[in-house]
Write a protein that holds these residues in place. Structure first.
Motif: not given
Length: 452
Positions: A9-14, A19-20, A25-35, A262-264
């Motif tokens: 849900l963290v990743g979906v909400g993001l 969410v803001v 880096l935070p987006e990579v971390a949050l979407t990584g947790i979602a995966v 990660l590309e960026q």
């Protein structure tokens, strides 16, 4: 389970914009947790499904869902190539430098066509070079605690190996067929309708065959899958569908910003975009599959884990390549051939050769630590040398194209030597697949001693 649902849900909400945006880096971390969370849900769904459908089919569905992000990335590049009019004739009229720089809209479309192939070949080589090799080592290491009966104590330097169930012969044989055809793909100057028909046909035949398989009831499950398998009909299959659909949607949506982030990060640190798209983005998109397999291995289900890895390779090596031409043609507005340059032709050849060598290793239904390290060593050394060539850190006597052909030759020679040495195992491998076909068509099997 609540924790992993929360993670997804963290990743979906993001991604939904609820969410803001906090930065790369935070987006990579949050979407990584979602995966990560979605991968666990996907593994649980596949294990639960084994009560009602053949295990090979459940794993095949799992494999397709786990690598869905890779399909999305490749389809995007193929779509852009078709929309930009990147036909074989148009791209051949441009110089490689113009295409690489994207000097015009057409050149950019031709570049996207090359990126589609580069991303696809990168994903396939990562799956074997890191996935197959890494999971083999991880299985042997975890066996000290899991007591996995598939891990065999062999003599010799790094001789311990993972013994695979002979039921996996069908997947290996179909992957051999797809690999053989892949060597022919560059000869046509692009991915065309013939490639689509043959490769998709191979996968359809494989699915039709495994659907005829028996449902295995002997293997005990633990944790969430065991709990869900106790549910009555129709709730049990509905739970599987919910887990598959929910985790598939999360993985499909979360991996894109994860990969792009990660590309960026790589581009910001001076790593070329083409290199990032070929290696870093596929590594991100393959992560759900590797996590799922690690979960299975952690439960001492190494055979199911390798089945998932081989099934993923099979669907990427058939459906992924075969559908690129379809996506390109739809975007182009008429039938067309997805073009690629000589460098990408070499990328396909080395990818097919790596697959050939890896299948030769599995032809005796086991993979040792030593063989896994050779797989990884060949893979990573080629990637490092290519990076050195791109950055011009050293003056090497060969260019990138010649490097790919040299590694292709190494894979082919090593694979052929193994197949000759293990010719009796190869005969058994194809014989067991023939038995599976006979069994599916209600004909008498030959190798009955291996049926269990």
């Amino acid at each position: 389970m609540v924790l992993f649902v929360y993670n997804t849900l963290v990743g979906v909400g993001l991604l939904a914009g609820s969410v803001v945006h906090f930065g790369t880096l935070p987006e990579v971390a949050l979407t990584g947790i979602a995966v990560l969370g979605a991968s666990f849900l996907l593994a649980w769904g596949a294990e639960t499904a084994e009560k009602d459908v053949p295990r090979a089919f459940a794993i095949a569905v799992l494999a397709v869902l786990a690598v869905a992000p890779e399909y999305a990335v490749d389809a995007l590049y193929a779509w852009n190539a078709g929309a930009g009019g990147a036909t074989t004739e148009a791209c051949n009229a441009l110089s490689p430098a113009a295409i690489e720089a994207g000097e015009t809209a057409l050149a950019g479309a031709c570049h996207d066509a090359n990126l589609a192939v580069a991303n696809m070949t990168g994903a396939n080589r990562i799956l074997i070079g890191i996935g197959w090799a890494g999971i083999a080592v991880f299985t042997v290491w975890r066996a000290f605690e899991t007591k996995d009966p598939a891990v065999q104590d062999r003599e010799g330097w790094l001789g311990d190996s993972v013994q695979l169930d002979t039921d996996i012969a069908t997947e290996i044989t179909f992957l051999f067929a797809a690999t053989a055809w892949a060597f022919l793909v560059p000869l046509g100057g692009g991915i065309d309708i013939l490639d689509t028909v043959v490769l998709v046909g191979i996968y359809v035949a494989y699915i039709a065959l495994i659907l005829k398989s028996d449902i295995e009831q002997g293997e005990e499950h633990v944790g969430v899958p065991r709990y869900l398998q106790q549910w009555p009909l129709p709730w049990r299959p509905l739970s599987v569908i919910v887990l598959f659909v929910y985790s598939g949607v999360v993985i499909f949506t979360a991996v894109e910003p994860f990969a792009h982030g990660l590309e960026q990060i790589g581009i910001d640190n001076g790593i070329p975009q083409f290199f990032m798209i070929q290696w870093v983005a596929p590594l991100a998109s393959e992560s759900p599959e590797l996590i799922v397999v690690a979960v299975l291995v952690n439960k001492a289900r190494s055979t199911a884990g390798f089945n998932a890895l081989i099934s993923s390779k099979l669907n990427q090596w058939t459906l992924l390549i075969g559908t690129l031409s379809v996506v390109f043609s739809i975007s182009y507005g008429a039938y067309g051939v997805l073009p690629f340059d000589a460098k990408q032709a070499a990328e396909i050849w080395i990818t097919a050769a790596q697959s050939y060598f890896a299948l030769a290793i599995l032809s005796n239904f086991e993979i040792s630590i030593r063989e896994a390290l050779v797989l990884f060593g060949l893979f990573i050394s080629q990637v490092i040398l290519e990076f050195v060539l791109i950055r011009e850190w050293l003056a090497l006597p060969i260019d990138s194209y010649e490097l790919l052909l040299a590694y292709t030759a190494v894979y082919l020679v090593a694979g052929t030597a193994l197949l000759v040495k293990r010719r009796q195992s190869v005969q058994l491998l194809f014989g067991l697949t023939a038995d599976a076909v006979r069994d599916a068509t209600d004909r008498e099997t030959v190798h009955e001693e291996f049926a269990d």
